[in-house]
Design a protein around this motif. Structure first.
Motif, short mmCIF file in Angstrom:
data_model
loop_
_atom_site.label_atom_id
_atom_site.label_comp_id
_atom_site.label_asym_id
_atom_site.label_seq_id
_atom_site.Cartn_x
_atom_site.Cartn_y
_atom_site.Cartn_z
N THR A 65 -0.57 13.35 -31.25
CA THR A 65 0.46 12.80 -30.37
C THR A 65 1.74 12.62 -31.17
O THR A 65 1.73 12.25 -32.33
N GLU A 66 2.84 12.90 -30.52
CA GLU A 66 4.16 12.71 -31.09
C GLU A 66 5.02 12.13 -29.98
O GLU A 66 4.70 12.27 -28.81
N PHE A 78 10.29 12.27 -25.02
CA PHE A 78 9.70 13.60 -25.07
C PHE A 78 8.36 13.42 -25.79
O PHE A 78 8.29 13.48 -27.00
N GLY A 79 7.34 13.15 -25.02
CA GLY A 79 6.04 12.89 -25.61
C GLY A 79 5.26 14.18 -25.80
O GLY A 79 5.38 15.11 -25.01
N ILE A 80 4.51 14.25 -26.88
CA ILE A 80 3.67 15.42 -27.13
C ILE A 80 2.23 14.94 -27.15
O ILE A 80 1.92 13.92 -27.75
N TYR A 81 1.34 15.67 -26.48
CA TYR A 81 -0.07 15.34 -26.53
C TYR A 81 -0.83 16.65 -26.60
O TYR A 81 -0.79 17.45 -25.68
N PHE A 205 5.52 8.09 -16.46
CA PHE A 205 5.61 9.55 -16.47
C PHE A 205 4.61 10.18 -17.43
O PHE A 205 4.53 11.39 -17.53
N SER A 206 3.88 9.34 -18.19
CA SER A 206 2.99 9.90 -19.20
C SER A 206 1.67 10.31 -18.57
O SER A 206 1.01 9.53 -17.88
N ILE A 207 1.27 11.56 -18.82
CA ILE A 207 0.06 12.09 -18.18
C ILE A 207 -1.16 11.30 -18.64
O ILE A 207 -2.02 10.94 -17.84
N GLN A 208 -1.24 11.01 -19.96
CA GLN A 208 -2.42 10.32 -20.47
C GLN A 208 -2.54 8.91 -19.88
O GLN A 208 -3.62 8.44 -19.58
#
Lengths: 601, 99
Positions: A65-66, A78-81, A205-208
């Motif tokens: 995750t970032e 801008f989240g990264i999963y 807005f975060s999918i997780q």
């Protein structure tokens, strides 16, 4: 480890977009320089994505995750999963994207606007990779739009060709209907999630976050959002009735068709459904809707493929049909998410192979009509072998990749006792086998007239074909790797399939009989084609399929309604600057009053 | 009292300028007058900006004024071209975008 994960991810996110700028600025340089730089950049992107594999598929791996702040004041990040599902899609996009780039060096030789071509292809690949890696639905939507824009611009790459330009516009407008569905769905989910106490904007807005809090989201938002997402996927992944852009998109260079069908565009819709399935699974009727949508799309597209004389359009219909299988697989429940991803990977490899082979043939003899090909077996031996592999994988012949994932779908549907959906997909498997054989024998079978133009594919073209051809045979072996990765990450209802057990399970289940029956029936239909064509019902079906089952008529009707409204509304525009300003001032006053009554100011 | 508070005074001035600018754009047919109206409108925004931002916004205000000058230059050059093209400066004659 050579590179730290966070540096690696940052590079993957940035590099493709930097390369777009670099290539776009090289407009005045020589053709080989532009192509070379494009290939090098796509190679680096692919290598960087492949470097993530050990971190995700190792034992006891956790998600990478970032989070980069984007608009901190509005709480947008801008989240990264990265987990097996997103990495699988990123590998396909970057890997097949690279092979297409190599192939393009020869295929696109001597065309105008090559800098534009390579820059857009890099943007296409980069946007797809970011789309699957991000955790934020808003960011996902932005990349979703960029993917749509790139496919529009690349479909109408040959701007002087009226048909290509129109096909690009058609693709853009039709997928736009789906885009509206997706954005409405995203905001419905946001509106639902924000009612959970203690939820921030970034979390909504975060999918997780949505997945882990799916039960707390109010049902009315969730149910509407679930079906809005289906509309989104319908547009992007060309499901009925929004499928008609895909066959028309065949006006694009064949390399672009391969990209759109295998690596990028159409996978986005499947990915979004697979990703959001844990959230929407609790909505009654969502899975049933997917089962019927996918099943009917698979069947109708297979019928249209059966009567299509144009090689590329046939492949386009077969993509629609195979995408139907993937949607269907997600409809089988959470266990189906893995099956869908597995079929997506196998399909991506053999469809890229088929398209690139078709490209080699078209490049060599300059026609897309299969009836003018015939007997290419001797003239293009290498292409013939690889196209045969692709065809066998598409038809679902055992050992080839398409068989395993298709059989897994049948097996799952059979064990869930979904009779009518199962009949739909098995019927379309029968027709898939039939049109695969028809395609193969029309292109390579028989004796063709002697052509002077036909020449074997050059090295830059057949080496990507060879890689994909081997992939079409062995890509299913990775089932062990991917399924255990999915299991490690706690995907519900997904179990590891060790390779030995997988083979035994596949051949000992009842579903394998359905697969074999489908192939035999398909072969039967192909060999009995001449007598079948005489039948009253089949003639009626052929007539309807040639007309595209009236979907184009439906589109034309929509266009006519819009134009009729436009002709009336245009009277409002006087063209006078004073009147325009009055309208503008009135609108500002209206917004002001609205805000005043809302108590915002 | 409003008049004793400089911020309120400045905002009042900005509102007046806004009204004058908008009226100018809406009522005038001469294209040069329309451009002048646009400039007055922009100055209203700048004044409101200063009134609320104080000394800390100086730099931005100067940048905005510079940009305004560029906008005016471009707008006037368009006006000149319109005049060369049609021999008229009357806004109601130029309705090429009429639907």
């Amino acid at each position: 480890m050579l590179l730290d994960d966070s540096i690696l991810v940052t590079l993957i996110v940035l590099l493709p977009f930097i390369s777009v700028g670099v290539i776009a600025l090289m407009r005045k340089m020589g053709e080989t320089v532009i192509a070379g730089v494009g290939v090098v950049f796509s190679l680096i992107t692919a290598v960087l994505v492949f470097l993530l594999v050990p971190d995700i598929f190792g034992s006891g791996a956790t998600a990478i995750t970032e989070s980069y702040d984007w608009i901190p004041s509005a709480g947008i990040v801008f989240g990264i999963y990265i987990d097996p599902l997103s990495l699988l899609l990123a590998l396909i996009a970057a890997g097949i994207g690279f092979l297409v780039m190599v192939y393009s060096m020869k295929y696109m030789e001597g065309k105008k606007g090559l800098a534009r071509y390579y820059a857009l292809v890099m943007l296409f690949i980069g946007a797809m990779v970011c789309l699957v890696l991000t955790d934020n639905l808003l960011i996902l939507y932005i990349f979703w739009e960029i993917v749509g824009l790139c496919s529009y611009a690349l479909i109408s790459f040959d701007v002087e060709d009226k048909k290509a330009a129109n096909a690009g516009i058609k693709a853009f407008v039709v997928t736009r209907v789906g885009d509206i569905g997706l954005i409405v769905g995203i905001f419905l989910l946001y509106a639902g999630a924000i009612t959970i106490p203690g939820t921030t904007v970034a979390q909504a807005f975060s999918i997780q976050y949505l997945i882990s809090n799916a039960a707390a989201i109010p049902m009315q938002f969730l149910a509407l959002a679930a079906f809005a997402f289906i509309i989104g996927a319908m547009g992007k992944s060309a499901q009925l009735p929004l499928h008609a852009w895909l066959p028309d998109a065949m006006e694009a260079p064949t390399t672009i068709s391969a990209l759109i069908h295998a690596a990028t565009m159409v996978n986005a819709g499947i990915y979004v459904l697979a990703r959001m399935a844990p959230v929407f699974i609790q909505v009654d009727g969502w899975t049933t809707a997917l089962l019927y949508l996918g099943g009917i799309t698979a069947l109708v597209a297979a019928i249209m493929a059966l009567v299509e004389p144009d090689l590329k359009r046939l492949l386009a219909y077969s993509t629609i049909s195979q995408l139907g299988y993937m949607v269907f697989a997600i409809g089988l429940g959470l266990g189906g998410v893995f099956i869908s991803g597995f079929h997506l990977m196998n399909h991506a490899i053999f469809k890229a192979l088929l398209f690139l082979c078709a490209g080699a043939i078209i490049h060599s003899i300059g026609t897309r009509n299969m009836y003018e090909m015939r007997g290419l077996r001797k003239e293009m031996p290498k292409t013939h072998i690889f196209m045969l592999f692709g065809t066998l994988a598409l038809a679902g012949i055992p050992i080839f990749s398409g068989f395993w994932s298709k059989d897994l779908i049948f097996h799952e549907a059979y064990s869930l006792e979904l009779t009518i959906p199962l009949i739909l997909v098995v019927l379309s498997a029968v027709l898939t086998a039939a049109y695969s054989f028809r395609m193969y024998f029309l292109v390579f079978g028989g004796e063709g007239k002697r052509r002077e133009k036909a020449h074997p594919a050059p090295a830059a073209m057949w080496i990507p074909l060879a890689i994909l051809g081997i992939g079409a045979i062995i890509s299913w072996i990775t089932v062990d790797y991917f399924s255990s990765g999915f299991e490690t990450f706690g995907f519900a209802d997904v179990h590891a399939h060790p390779i030995g057990d997988f083979i035994v399970d596949t051949f000992s289940s009842t579903a394998v009989l359905l697969s074999l029956l489908a192939i035999l029936l398909g072969l039967g239909i192909y060999s009995a084609r001449n007598s079948l064509k005489q039948g009253y019902i089949s003639q009626w079906i052929i007539w309807a399929a040639r007309k595209g089952f009236g979907f184009n008529w439906l589109y034309d009707a929509c266009v006519r309604v819009v134009r009729w409204c436009g002709r009336r509304i245009r009277r409002l525009q006087t063209g006078d600057v004073n009147i325009n300003t009055v309208g503008f001032v009135l609108m500002v006053l209206l917004i002001f009053l609205f805000l005043l009554f809302q108590g915002v100011i | 009292m409003v008049l004793e508070d400089p911020t309120q005074m400045n905002l009042l001035g900005a509102a007046l300028l806004l009204g004058v600018g908008l009226f100018c754009i809406m009522s005038q047919n001469n294209l040069i007058k329309v451009v002048i109206g646009l400039e007055i409108l922009a100055k209203a925004a700048v004044l409101a900006f200063i009134a609320l931002g104080g000394a800390s916004v100086q730099g931005y205000v100067i940048i905005i004024i510079a940009i305004e000058a560029i906008v005016a230059a471009v707008a006037l050059s368009i006006v000149v071209n319109v005049w060369r093209h049609s021999g008229s400066l009357d806004a109601s004659d130029i309705t090429e975008l009429k639907g």
